[in-house]
Structure formats: C-alpha cells, structure tokens
Design a protein around this motif. Structure first.
Motif, PDB file in Angstrom:
ATOM      1  N   MET A   1     -17.786 -30.000  20.614  1.00  0.00           N
ATOM      2  CA  MET A   1     -18.037 -31.540  20.160  1.00  0.00           C
ATOM      3  C   MET A   1     -19.227 -31.741  21.410  1.00  0.00           C
ATOM      4  SD  MET A   1     -15.994 -34.514  19.099  1.00  0.00           S
ATOM      5  CE  MET A   1     -15.049 -34.096  17.883  1.00  0.00           C
ATOM      6  N   ASN A   2     -20.249 -32.021  20.584  1.00  0.00           N
ATOM      7  CA  ASN A   2     -21.458 -32.742  22.024  1.00  0.00           C
ATOM      8  C   ASN A   2     -21.017 -33.960  21.756  1.00  0.00           C
ATOM      9  OD1 ASN A   2     -22.630 -34.254  19.739  1.00  0.00           O
ATOM     10  ND2 ASN A   2     -23.857 -31.868  18.561  1.00  0.00           N
ATOM     11  N   PRO A   3     -21.540 -34.802  23.343  1.00  0.00           N
ATOM     12  CA  PRO A   3     -21.161 -35.919  23.093  1.00  0.00           C
ATOM     13  C   PRO A   3     -21.430 -36.925  21.901  1.00  0.00           C
ATOM     14  CG  PRO A   3     -22.790 -34.758  25.053  1.00  0.00           C
ATOM     15  CD  PRO A   3     -22.703 -34.159  24.008  1.00  0.00           C
ATOM     16  N   ARG A   4     -22.692 -36.637  20.973  1.00  0.00           N
ATOM     17  CA  ARG A   4     -23.358 -37.310  20.156  1.00  0.00           C
ATOM     18  C   ARG A   4     -21.552 -37.671  18.614  1.00  0.00           C
ATOM     19  NH1 ARG A   4     -28.676 -36.919  15.969  1.00  0.00           N
ATOM     20  NH2 ARG A   4     -27.420 -39.072  14.339  1.00  0.00           N
ATOM     21  N   ASP A   5     -21.274 -36.130  18.605  1.00  0.00           N
ATOM     22  CA  ASP A   5     -20.394 -35.989  18.032  1.00  0.00           C
ATOM     23  C   ASP A   5     -18.930 -36.958  18.574  1.00  0.00           C
ATOM     24  OD1 ASP A   5     -21.965 -34.544  16.334  1.00  0.00           O
ATOM     25  OD2 ASP A   5     -21.023 -32.622  16.548  1.00  0.00           O
TER      26      ASP A   5
ATOM     27  N   LEU B   1     -19.048 -39.024  20.091  1.00  0.00           N
ATOM     28  CA  LEU B   1     -19.054 -41.010  20.177  1.00  0.00           C
ATOM     29  C   LEU B   1     -18.638 -40.906  18.491  1.00  0.00           C
ATOM     30  CD1 LEU B   1     -19.368 -43.579  21.089  1.00  0.00           C
ATOM     31  CD2 LEU B   1     -22.216 -43.002  21.002  1.00  0.00           C
ATOM     32  N   GLU B   2     -19.145 -40.069  17.900  1.00  0.00           N
ATOM     33  CA  GLU B   2     -19.243 -40.569  16.264  1.00  0.00           C
ATOM     34  C   GLU B   2     -17.411 -40.055  16.231  1.00  0.00           C
ATOM     35  OE1 GLU B   2     -20.666 -39.189  11.792  1.00  0.00           O
ATOM     36  OE2 GLU B   2     -21.377 -38.207  13.928  1.00  0.00           O
ATOM     37  N   PHE B   3     -16.952 -39.807  16.850  1.00  0.00           N
ATOM     38  CA  PHE B   3     -15.284 -39.375  15.941  1.00  0.00           C
ATOM     39  C   PHE B   3     -14.651 -40.534  17.162  1.00  0.00           C
ATOM     40  CE2 PHE B   3     -11.675 -38.179  17.944  1.00  0.00           C
ATOM     41  CZ  PHE B   3     -10.766 -37.724  17.099  1.00  0.00           C
ATOM     42  N   GLN B   4     -14.930 -41.171  17.945  1.00  0.00           N
ATOM     43  CA  GLN B   4     -14.350 -42.204  18.643  1.00  0.00           C
ATOM     44  C   GLN B   4     -14.732 -43.588  17.777  1.00  0.00           C
ATOM     45  OE1 GLN B   4     -12.795 -42.440  21.571  1.00  0.00           O
ATOM     46  NE2 GLN B   4     -11.494 -44.353  21.063  1.00  0.00           N
TER      47      GLN B   4
ATOM     48  N   ILE C   1      -6.766 -34.275  14.747  1.00  0.00           N
ATOM     49  CA  ILE C   1      -7.345 -33.437  15.084  1.00  0.00           C
ATOM     50  C   ILE C   1      -8.152 -33.227  14.248  1.00  0.00           C
ATOM     51  CG2 ILE C   1      -7.064 -30.903  15.769  1.00  0.00           C
ATOM     52  CD1 ILE C   1      -4.202 -32.825  17.445  1.00  0.00           C
ATOM     53  N   LYS C   2      -7.351 -32.548  12.925  1.00  0.00           N
ATOM     54  CA  LYS C   2      -8.732 -32.187  11.782  1.00  0.00           C
ATOM     55  C   LYS C   2      -9.837 -32.820  11.343  1.00  0.00           C
ATOM     56  CE  LYS C   2      -4.114 -30.554   9.280  1.00  0.00           C
ATOM     57  NZ  LYS C   2      -3.563 -30.175   7.917  1.00  0.00           N
ATOM     58  N   ALA C   3      -9.838 -33.877  11.330  1.00  0.00           N
ATOM     59  CA  ALA C   3     -11.123 -34.410  11.502  1.00  0.00           C
ATOM     60  C   ALA C   3     -12.353 -34.620  12.410  1.00  0.00           C
ATOM     61  CB  ALA C   3     -10.612 -35.931  11.162  1.00  0.00           C
ATOM     62  N   ALA C   4     -11.795 -33.960  13.466  1.00  0.00           N
ATOM     63  CA  ALA C   4     -12.532 -34.129  14.931  1.00  0.00           C
ATOM     64  C   ALA C   4     -13.111 -32.179  14.764  1.00  0.00           C
ATOM     65  CB  ALA C   4     -12.180 -34.119  16.572  1.00  0.00           C
TER      66      ALA C   4
ATOM     67  N   ASP D   1     -19.370 -30.371   9.826  1.00  0.00           N
ATOM     68  CA  ASP D   1     -19.201 -29.313   8.788  1.00  0.00           C
ATOM     69  C   ASP D   1     -19.322 -31.064   8.112  1.00  0.00           C
ATOM     70  OD1 ASP D   1     -19.471 -27.029   9.678  1.00  0.00           O
ATOM     71  OD2 ASP D   1     -16.472 -27.199   9.729  1.00  0.00           O
ATOM     72  N   PHE D   2     -19.027 -32.535   8.526  1.00  0.00           N
ATOM     73  CA  PHE D   2     -19.688 -33.441   7.315  1.00  0.00           C
ATOM     74  C   PHE D   2     -20.266 -33.893   7.181  1.00  0.00           C
ATOM     75  CE2 PHE D   2     -19.451 -38.213   6.870  1.00  0.00           C
ATOM     76  CZ  PHE D   2     -18.562 -37.957   4.996  1.00  0.00           C
ATOM     77  N   ARG D   3     -20.866 -33.141   5.897  1.00  0.00           N
ATOM     78  CA  ARG D   3     -22.490 -33.570   5.586  1.00  0.00           C
ATOM     79  C   ARG D   3     -22.918 -35.079   4.899  1.00  0.00           C
ATOM     80  NH1 ARG D   3     -20.769 -28.373   3.777  1.00  0.00           N
ATOM     81  NH2 ARG D   3     -20.955 -29.065   1.936  1.00  0.00           N
ATOM     82  N   GLY D   4     -22.027 -35.864   4.791  1.00  0.00           N
ATOM     83  CA  GLY D   4     -22.343 -36.960   4.040  1.00  0.00           C
ATOM     84  C   GLY D   4     -21.963 -37.349   2.663  1.00  0.00           C
ATOM     85  N   ASP D   5     -21.904 -36.157   2.152  1.00  0.00           N
ATOM     86  CA  ASP D   5     -21.810 -35.742   0.778  1.00  0.00           C
ATOM     87  C   ASP D   5     -20.878 -37.146  -0.276  1.00  0.00           C
ATOM     88  OD1 ASP D   5     -23.646 -33.808   0.411  1.00  0.00           O
ATOM     89  OD2 ASP D   5     -21.787 -31.908   0.024  1.00  0.00           O
TER      90      ASP D   5
END
Length: 199
Positions: free
Chosen positions: A1-5, A7-10, A42-45, A50-54
């Motif tokens: 998970m990159n730093p941006r992801d 932060l978004e997960f947090q 854990i599953k969400a992280a 892959d979450f595209r905002g659909d």
C-alpha cells in the motif's frame, strides 16, 4: 500500500470503524463484532486499490461488512454457538424506554414495532429472523440506509429489498403477536413481556 492509499485507508477507518462495529454487533452479536470488524478493515485495505468509485464509499464498506457477517452467520461454528446460548438462556439486553438501536422514536407507524421499544423480547425475535431478512432490517432501521443504498450493499434489486423488508416486518409482527404481550406502563410507554407457555 503506497503512502497515499495508507492515508486514505486511515480516513476510511476513522470514518467507518464505529459504524461498522455497531452494524456487525446487530448482525452477529457483540462477542463476534470486534473480530469481524477487524476482518472487514483488513479486507478493505487489501481491496482499496481496486476500488474505482463505481459506488459510494459507504456502500462499498457496508458491502464488505455484510458479506463478512453473512459468511460468519452461515458458518457451522456460529450456528452451534447460537444454539448453545439459547440453551443456557444468555441475554444481556434490558428493557428501555426507547429504541436500543438508535435511541430515537419511530417516525412512521409501520416501523414502530421495529424501531420503538426494542427491548429484550423484541430483539430476541429480530435475532431469530433469517439472515437475509435481518440484514435488510438492520440496514434500513439502524443504519437508516435508503432502499437504493441497501440494494447496492447487498447487490440485489430495489424490488427485492422492498420484498425482503415487507416480509421481514410481517414475519416479525406475526411472531411478536404470537409470543409477546404488549402493554403500556404508568408512563404510557409501550412494553412487552413473553407470553406464558401453554404447556
């Protein structure tokens, strides 16, 4: 998970953790809810990139939580633990002068039986609803999702949501009328007691 992801997960975790914990507690019980909430995030992280905002973020996280809960509800271990609890009579709910889910009074007459006076008698019968019915009731009554949102979470049609809600409420009312005696106390608050067995 990159730093941006990361932060978004947090942000997702902070926004939805308490809601998902509460939601799962009403689907699988307090004893299971913390572990399942951990599993959901854990599953969400893992799925975040892959979450595209659909769909809305809230719909996406509730879908993960619902699928996780349904998997647990259908597991043989969970069914055994529920049977054991019923055998020994475990119940830590108390009668309250309000909806134990939301703390609010029901705004519509057809929802009063579900949302008003959610005491131990009523809650035990909600817990006995089939998983599909219990899920739509909790999403509608507790989480206050609209039918369209429930349809997205469960990946079913809006018509199916309406049918399940109708059948769940009808089933619940029938069971409650059969097994519960409703009355008002000296404060004019609706309460219920289990009817005595005719055996």
């Amino acid at each position: 998970m990159n730093p941006r992801d990361d932060l978004e997960f947090q942000n997702i975790y902070e926004t939805f953790h308490d809601k998902i914990l509460r939601y799962l507690a009403h689907l699988v019980g307090d004893a299971e809810s913390e572990d399942l909430t951990h599993e959901v995030f854990i599953k969400a992280a893992k799925a975040l990139e892959d979450f595209r905002g659909d769909s809305q973020l809230s719909t996406w996280i509730y879908r993960i939580a619902t699928n996780t809960a349904l998997d647990r509800l259908r597991s043989p271990d969970f069914k055994r633990s529920i049977e054991e609890k019923h055998l020994i009579g475990e119940d830590e709910l108390s009668i309250e002068d309000k909806d134990v889910w939301t703390g609010r009074k029901a705004p519509l007459p057809d929802q009063q039986l579900i949302r008003k006076e959610m005491n131990e008698c009523i809650r035990s019968f909600i817990d006995s609803l089939p998983a599909d019915y219990r899920t739509v009731v909790v999403l509608s009554e507790l989480e206050e999702l609209k039918n369209r949102e429930i349809a997205e979470v469960l990946n079913i049609s809006i018509d199916t949501v309406k049918i399940r809600l109708y059948r769940a409420r009808t089933k619940l009312k029938e069971v409650l009328n059969c097994h519960c005696s409703f009355y008002r106390d000296n404060r004019n608050i609706l309460l219920c007691d289990l009817k005595m067995s005719s055996k």
